[in-house]
Design an enzyme around this catalytic site. Structure first.
Site, PDB file in Angstrom:
ATOM      1  N   ASP A  15     -28.625  55.247 -39.846  1.00 47.75           N
ATOM      2  CA  ASP A  15     -27.186  55.903 -39.865  1.00 47.75           C
ATOM      3  C   ASP A  15     -27.360  57.542 -40.211  1.00 47.75           C
ATOM      4  OD1 ASP A  15     -26.260  53.751 -39.537  1.00 47.75           O
ATOM      5  OD2 ASP A  15     -25.830  53.378 -41.774  1.00 47.75           O
TER       6      ASP A  15
HETATM    7  P1  NAP Z   1     -30.154  52.507 -42.334  1.00 45.40           P
HETATM    8  O1  NAP Z   1     -29.078  53.289 -41.766  1.00 45.40           O
HETATM    9  O2  NAP Z   1     -29.846  51.418 -43.126  1.00 45.40           O
HETATM   10  O3  NAP Z   1     -31.265  52.074 -41.485  1.00 45.40           O
HETATM   11  C1  NAP Z   1     -32.506  51.712 -41.910  1.00 45.40           C
HETATM   12  C2  NAP Z   1     -33.320  51.446 -40.687  1.00 45.40           C
HETATM   13  O4  NAP Z   1     -34.758  51.077 -41.009  1.00 45.40           O
HETATM   14  C3  NAP Z   1     -32.927  50.272 -39.959  1.00 45.40           C
HETATM   15  O5  NAP Z   1     -32.196  50.786 -38.541  1.00 45.40           O
HETATM   16  C4  NAP Z   1     -34.280  49.378 -39.651  1.00 45.40           C
HETATM   17  O6  NAP Z   1     -34.413  49.070 -38.389  1.00 45.40           O
HETATM   18  C5  NAP Z   1     -35.335  50.209 -40.237  1.00 45.40           C
HETATM   19  N1  NAP Z   1     -36.268  49.396 -40.955  1.00 45.40           N
HETATM   20  C6  NAP Z   1     -36.046  48.361 -41.690  1.00 45.40           C
HETATM   21  N2  NAP Z   1     -37.181  47.617 -42.301  1.00 45.40           N
HETATM   22  C7  NAP Z   1     -38.191  48.318 -41.752  1.00 45.40           C
HETATM   23  C8  NAP Z   1     -39.438  48.519 -41.923  1.00 45.40           C
HETATM   24  N3  NAP Z   1     -40.252  47.624 -42.757  1.00 45.40           N
HETATM   25  N4  NAP Z   1     -40.188  49.695 -41.133  1.00 45.40           N
HETATM   26  C9  NAP Z   1     -39.542  50.632 -40.383  1.00 45.40           C
HETATM   27  N5  NAP Z   1     -38.103  50.435 -40.203  1.00 45.40           N
HETATM   28  C10 NAP Z   1     -37.471  49.591 -40.967  1.00 45.40           C
HETATM   29  O7  NAP Z   1     -31.007  53.586 -43.305  1.00 45.40           O
HETATM   30  P2  NAP Z   1     -30.371  55.042 -43.686  1.00 45.40           P
HETATM   31  O8  NAP Z   1     -30.479  56.052 -42.410  1.00 45.40           O
HETATM   32  O9  NAP Z   1     -31.282  55.512 -44.812  1.00 45.40           O
HETATM   33  O10 NAP Z   1     -28.858  55.065 -44.129  1.00 45.40           O
HETATM   34  C11 NAP Z   1     -28.407  54.605 -45.402  1.00 45.40           C
HETATM   35  C12 NAP Z   1     -27.315  53.853 -44.952  1.00 45.40           C
HETATM   36  O11 NAP Z   1     -27.023  53.066 -46.424  1.00 45.40           O
HETATM   37  C13 NAP Z   1     -26.182  54.863 -44.934  1.00 45.40           C
HETATM   38  O12 NAP Z   1     -25.403  53.940 -44.060  1.00 45.40           O
HETATM   39  C14 NAP Z   1     -25.510  54.744 -46.482  1.00 45.40           C
HETATM   40  O13 NAP Z   1     -24.326  55.244 -46.571  1.00 45.40           O
HETATM   41  C15 NAP Z   1     -25.728  53.537 -46.840  1.00 45.40           C
HETATM   42  N6  NAP Z   1     -25.967  53.176 -48.296  1.00 45.40           N
HETATM   43  C16 NAP Z   1     -26.576  54.422 -49.095  1.00 45.40           C
HETATM   44  C17 NAP Z   1     -26.476  54.254 -50.496  1.00 45.40           C
HETATM   45  C18 NAP Z   1     -27.292  55.387 -51.181  1.00 45.40           C
HETATM   46  O14 NAP Z   1     -26.741  55.633 -52.493  1.00 45.40           O
HETATM   47  N7  NAP Z   1     -28.004  56.225 -50.531  1.00 45.40           N
HETATM   48  C19 NAP Z   1     -26.132  53.292 -51.219  1.00 45.40           C
HETATM   49  C20 NAP Z   1     -25.349  52.049 -50.338  1.00 45.40           C
HETATM   50  C21 NAP Z   1     -25.473  52.018 -49.093  1.00 45.40           C
HETATM   51  P3  NAP Z   1     -35.291  47.592 -37.669  1.00 45.40           P
HETATM   52  O15 NAP Z   1     -34.515  46.678 -38.294  1.00 45.40           O
HETATM   53  O16 NAP Z   1     -35.263  47.937 -36.304  1.00 45.40           O
HETATM   54  O17 NAP Z   1     -36.505  47.900 -38.148  1.00 45.40           O
END
Ligand code: NAP
Length: 490
Positions: free
Chosen positions: A417
């Site tokens: 994201d």
């Molecule tokens: P993300 O959008 O959740 O994407 C994580 C990606 O990691 C997934 O597409 C997944 O794809 C990949 N993944 C998962 N396991 C993996 C592994 N073992 N090895 C390699 N890749 C792996 O993460 P982000 O870009 O960090 O974004 C964070 C999101 O979480 C935002 O939408 C944010 O708003 C939300 N959020 C953040 C917080 C905060 O406080 N930081 C709290 C709650 C929610 P695959 O499945 O294809 O591997």
């Protein structure tokens, strides 16, 4: 004794403030936690010697409760994997709100029982009054507000309301983060229902002030708990960090209010500090999402339309570790953009080993951290600090975004994201408007992830289909390990 107790509360409050100050930097965070912990132990022990603590209080039950809950927290804190930390934070935050609400409940029901004391002797015993004073007392204390006093009653009821909302809302946040509840969910006419429940809750809060019976107070608590659930349910997608910090702020506020009701300065100060810190964090998180708080709370963003957004054109192009390592090894500048997947893979140590190898080859390497990467504020910073990455290699989004067009290779590891250009380019996307790491501007992008899984918000990522992007499909730790092996042989 009271002076000593008050002095202990004062020292505890100073320790809380110093602790919070320490937590503002990864270098001093561990020390900050220890100080705040000592403050908490001091405040708890001092409370046992508080002169207001009635002789009728059951010390054994209190000590048993502290031992059981403290033991459980110690045990679960020791064994929780780093990836489950956000859930744990949400859960503990909810417990704080619940505890504040429970204090409010005890005080309100106590007040009602005093109003309703049927015999004059009963009332006299409860309030330590002489019999002739009882008549006078009963006449002037016919409802909760008059019995507790206006300020105590208002703050006690407000604290109970906020604490109950933070409790049930945090439990929903926990369930969403733990994958037990669907992240993008809306009840029919959700905003209207929410408004109705909110108005009813406030109405019963006011009625609780004027009541002399338990029924109104029970309905008030049930409504407040339901409102917490309804408030958290529609918030999903990329907005969770905002709502988690908001519940954190609410818990602090509730504890502060109940501290006033109990006349406990340590609780007032601890609550105010948490409330203020939580409010600042909420503001920072909302700013990171580029959205006003009201918009997060009332728009149902990232929920009903989570799968909206235009379909990307083209196809994903895979790359092997050998080719990726060669690209990185001969680059001038490489930027690493980590995300939640790095935490899942526990790849931070391997990533740092990889970076050290690149540095030995005179490649300039920087880390780009998006404020909401991962699942809790500061998630990536914690992981990189754990791996020993020096702080001067870590750049915030604003600092690094201007550098991407001068960067040869960006390695996106487990982020989705936070690097999705749809947030910038596609007005129909549910994440449109959220600032992102502008990695697509780099000459080459290598994305490490296991497959074609979407990010937390459930939105397709156009970056993966871009001409300058190559996909290294593998678990984060394994991919980093393979890159290291190739680089060692270059
Ligand atoms: P993300 O959008 O959740 O994407 C994580 C990606 O990691 C997934 O597409 C997944 O794809 C990949 N993944 C998962 N396991 C993996 C592994 N073992 N090895 C390699 N890749 C792996 O993460 P982000 O870009 O960090 O974004 C964070 C999101 O979480 C935002 O939408 C944010 O708003 C939300 N959020 C953040 C917080 C905060 O406080 N930081 C709290 C709650 C929610 P695959 O499945 O294809 O591997």
């Amino acid at each position: 004794m009271n002076t000593v107790v008050q002095l202990c509360y004062f020292v505890a409050a100073v320790l809380f403030i110093l602790g919070l100050k320490g937590m503002s930097s990864p270098r001093t965070a561990r020390k900050g936690i220890v100080w705040a912990g000592i403050g908490m132990v001091l405040a708890t022990v001092a409370t046992f010697f508080h002169p207001d603590l009635h002789h009728a209080v059951n010390y054994l039950l209190i000590i048993l409760a502290i031992a059981v809950s403290g033991g459980l927290a110690w045990w679960s804190g020791k064994r929780v994997p780093m990836t489950d930390m956000p859930q744990m934070v949400a859960l503990y935050n909810g417990m704080g709100g619940g505890a504040a609400a429970a204090i409010g409940a005890v005080e309100l029901f106590k007040a009602v029982s005093q109003i309703g004391a049927t015999s004059a002797q009963q009332l006299a015993a409860q309030k330590d009054l002489g019999l002739e004073q009882v008549e006078q007392f009963a006449a002037g204390h016919s409802h909760v507000g008059s019995l507790l006093g206006a300020d105590h009653a208002v703050l006690g009821i407000s604290g109970a309301l906020i604490g109950a909302v933070a409790f049930s809302g945090s439990l929903v946040a926990w369930a969403k983060l733990d994958g037990r509840l669907h992240r993008n969910q809306l009840l029919p006419a959700q905003q209207l229902v929410n408004l109705g429940v909110f108005v009813a809750t406030v109405l019963f809060a006011i009625l609780s002030y004027y009541t002399d019976g338990s029924a109104v107070i029970i309905v008030f608590f049930v409504l407040a708990l339901v409102f917490g659930v309804f408030m958290a349910i529609p918030i999903g997608g990329a907005d969770m960090p905002v709502v988690i910090s908001l519940f954190n702020a609410l818990t602090g506020l509730a504890v502060g209010f109940e501290g006033y009701l109990l006349g406990n300065p340590a609780m007032i100060i601890a609550g105010t500090v948490v409330g203020a810190a939580g409010s600042l964090l909420t503001q920072l998180m909302a700013k990171a999402m580029n959205r006003p708080l009201t918009n997060v709370l009332f728009s149902g963003f990232g929920t009903a339309t989570a799968d909206a957004g235009s379909d990307p054109e083209g196809e994903m192009k895979a790359i092997q570790a050998e080719d990726a390592a060669i690209m990185m090894g001969y680059a001038n500048q490489v930027v690493i953009a980590p995300g939640y997947g790095m935490a899942v893979a526990q790849a931070q140590h391997k990533v740092w080993e990889l970076v050290e190898l690149l540095q030995e080859r005179d490649v300039s390497v920087k880390f780009a951290i998006h404020p909401v990467a991962g699942r809790m504020p500061g998630h990536m910073n914690v992981l990189l600090a754990e791996a020993g990455v020096p702080y001067d290699l870590i750049y915030d989004m604003e600092e690094i975004n201007a550098e991407f067009d001068r960067t040869d290779v960006v390695v996106v590891i487990g982020a989705n994201d936070v690097v999705n250009p749809a947030a910038k380019n596609d007005p129909s996307s549910p994440i449109y408007g959220m600032p992102i790491l502008d990695v697509a501007a780099a000459h080459n992008v290598i994305v490490i992830k296991r497959g074609k899984g979407k990010g937390f918000s459930g939105v397709e990522n156009h970056l993966f289909f871009a001409d300058n992007c190559r996909m290294l499909f593998n678990d984060g730790q394994k991919a980093a390990g393979e890159l290291i092996q190739v680089l060692k042989k270059l």
